[in-house]
Design a protein around this motif. Structure first.
Motif, short mmCIF file in Angstrom:
data_model
loop_
_atom_site.label_atom_id
_atom_site.label_comp_id
_atom_site.label_asym_id
_atom_site.label_seq_id
_atom_site.Cartn_x
_atom_site.Cartn_y
_atom_site.Cartn_z
N GLY A 99 0.06 1.34 -13.14
CA GLY A 99 -1.08 1.85 -12.76
C GLY A 99 -1.92 0.85 -11.93
N THR A 100 -1.36 -0.46 -11.68
CA THR A 100 -2.21 -1.17 -10.79
C THR A 100 -2.27 -0.84 -9.34
N ILE A 101 -1.15 -0.13 -8.94
CA ILE A 101 -1.08 0.50 -7.70
C ILE A 101 -2.63 1.19 -7.47
N GLU A 102 -3.33 1.66 -8.19
CA GLU A 102 -4.72 2.44 -7.96
C GLU A 102 -5.94 1.26 -7.58
N THR A 103 -5.64 0.42 -8.15
CA THR A 103 -6.88 -0.79 -7.91
C THR A 103 -6.22 -1.55 -6.63
N LEU A 104 -5.00 -1.56 -6.46
CA LEU A 104 -4.49 -2.24 -5.15
C LEU A 104 -4.71 -1.40 -3.92
N MET A 105 -4.57 -0.26 -4.19
CA MET A 105 -4.81 0.50 -2.85
C MET A 105 -6.28 1.00 -2.63
N THR A 106 -7.01 0.92 -3.62
CA THR A 106 -8.55 1.14 -3.18
C THR A 106 -9.23 -0.16 -3.00
#
Lengths: 239, 313
Positions: free
Chosen positions: A80-87
């Motif tokens: 789910g770190t993709i969410e912090t990465l892409m935001t």
């Protein structure tokens, strides 16, 4: 550019935080050491790294590189770190470039360990330095291509096993099977199959020649796969 | 007129054929702390993901800090801090490394990074574990690291998705206080399905259910809007018949229910919205010579409103 480097640094750091980097390095060193030390490095043989460059490394890398690349994006999706990465204010291309560069630098580090064989050959013989450098150049290009294949599959799935198996299958086909396949086909198909063979594209570098065709093959396929990875990452937003 | 920080217009989002958001519109002005309240699956996370530029909407538009979330996604992302649900982090990194990484991504000037890290470490009570690997931290600590990450760029707008989930009661209280304090400098949109949390920290509540905004107002307003808001409880001693008919005849009284309790009549008086008949009831009891031992107004809280409004959908 600064942000690419930020991601690159984190990726490099992560290799050394996880056991994978150490396992891969040990396998790589042990295998090369065995081949070089026991089978090649003896009196009467040619003073070059040609066997290492020509057969061993490209084939060992088919197994090793997918292990390095499998977690690059898959892990981000799964945790789910993709969410912090892409935001964060970074573009998709920056993320892919950073991940690619981080892995590539680790690969360069791996290649550096083989310099000890070059030193050994130099100490006991008089190697052709030209062929040595073109061999290394070829390996850098080959590694970049392998990494971009692995990164592409890691971008496609949140499952690391799927990523590693798919990258391995594609690389193994291009590296091992193309030779056999080209025996069974005729005409234009045969030419195409021969030209996508990694062994074919790589062989001239080992012999000491930099052929523009080979150079173009590796650079364009790498860039193309990175481009497709960026597009796959972009498309993930729409699902 | 305060500056509008978040402007959402007719936002709709489909996942395949599933309608997750249905024509959602609202606005948030600067320095407001707005609670985004709804049952699970109401579309809270989807809304936050659209506003943070993580996912595009199917139709409609949204602006954050004056930038369009779709066409100016990067500018929006430079203005916001986002704590996703469950605070996803890299377990292999140390807290300080992680914050340095995030500060780098957010393009914070090199000279300021360590200052900002010190500030958020202090702010989110992370001093004692800032050098530990994230994988070794408890849920509550991770949540604070996620919050610290959201704060590190000193963003104009903070999006917090269920910021207190998984915390123990002390941590919940601390986090709520922190959010209230942060509300003085930042505009905050936080999602929650816990009513008391929203009541305690937010100046405004937007209730969503099944992808729609069903209510929007201050916690106080929303409670008052509940039609049974003005219900009186009275305990009177005296003859039953006259008491009931007497109270029923007061203007504004709609219904009276009685029950007996050790010789006293316990009356539950429902009135028309906005009508308060406490004075008349007391006067009536005094005039007739009944004893009166309790007279109070039962104020509906947000929870009643929430349950009612969600059930209506």
């Amino acid at each position: 550019m600064g942000r690419v480097w930020t991601i690159t640094r984190r990726e490099l750091l992560c290799f050394f935080c996880s056991p994978i980097a150490y396992v891969v390095l040990v396998v790589f060193l042990a295998f090369n050491g065995y081949i070089f030390g026991f089978l090649h490095f003896r009196s009467g043989t040619e003073s070059s790294l040609r066997p290492l460059f020509g057969y061993i490394l490209p084939l060992v890398l088919v197994f090793i590189i997918p292990m390095l690349t499998m977690r690059l994006m898959s892990e981000e999706y799964r945790s789910g770190t993709i969410e912090t990465l892409m935001t964060a204010p970074v573009s998709d291309a920056t993320v892919i470039a950073g991940k690619f560069l981080g892995t590539f630098l680790f690969y360069v580090l791996m290649l550096l360990t083989t310099l000890i064989y070059a030193a050994a050959v130099y100490a006991f013989g008089s190697p052709d330095f030209g062929a040595l450098w073109t061999g290394y150049l070829g390996l850098l290009l080959l590694g970049a291509f392998y990494i971009s294949v692995g990164l592409f599959f890691s971008t496609c799935t949140s499952n690391q096993i799927v990523a590693v198996v798919c990258s391995f299958a594609v690389l193994a086909t291009l590296a091992f099977l193309t030779g056999a396949i080209s025996q069974h086909v005729e005409g234009a198909t045969r030419v195409i199959v021969q030209h996508v063979s990694i062994t074919y594209q790589f062989s001239e570098f080992v012999q000491g020649a930099i052929n523009l065709n080979n150079l173009t093959f590796f650079v364009t396929t790498t860039l193309f796969l990175l481009f497709v990875s960026v597009k796959v990452l972009e498309s993930k937003r729409w699902r | 007129m305060a500056e509008t920080m978040i402007k959402v217009r007719n936002l709709t989002k489909y996942y395949g054929s599933l309608l997750a958001l249905n024509d959602v519109s609202f606005e948030v002005t600067r320095s407001e702390v707005v609670g985004f309240l709804g049952p699970n699956g109401a579309g809270k996370t989807t809304t936050l993901r659209i506003l943070t530029g993580y996912q595009p909407a199917s139709s409609g538009s949204a602006q954050v800090a004056g930038f369009d979330v779709f066409s100016q996604s990067k500018q929006v992302r430079e203005q916001i801090g986002y704590l996703p649900e469950n605070a996803p982090l890299y377990p292999e990194m140390r807290v300080r490394e992680y914050l340095q990484f995030r500060a780098g991504l957010k393009n914070i000037a090199r000279g300021v990074i360590s200052k900002r890290i010190e500030y958020v470490t202090e702010r989110c009570w992370m001093k004692e574990f800032v050098n530990r690997p994230i994988g070794h931290l408890s849920k509550g600590m991770r949540q604070r690291v996620g919050l610290a990450d959201a704060l590190i760029g000193d963003p104009k707008v903070l999006f917090l998705d269920e910021p207190t989930i998984g915390l123990d009661p002390t941590q919940i209280r601390e986090t709520r206080n922190l959010i209230s304090e942060l509300g003085q400098q930042h505009t905050i949109l936080l999602s929650s399905h816990i009513l008391s949390e929203v009541e305690a920290t937010c100046s405004r509540v937007i209730i969503v259910a099944r992808g729609r905004v069903v209510a929007d107002g201050t916690p106080h307003d929303l409670s008052a809007r509940l039609s049974e808001a003005s219900r009186l409880i009275a305990e009177v001693k005296g003859p039953e018949g006259p008491i009931i008919s007497g109270v029923k005849n007061l203007p504004g009284v709609k219904q009276v229910e009685t029950s007996h309790e050790d010789g006293w009549q316990r009356l539950r008086i429902a009135t028309a919205p906005g009508v308060d008949v406490r004075e008349q009831v007391a006067k009536l009891a005094a005039d007739r010579g009944w004893n009166l031992r309790e007279l109070r107004r039962e104020v509906a809280n947000l929870e009643d409103y929430f349950v009612k409004i969600v059930a209506e959908q």
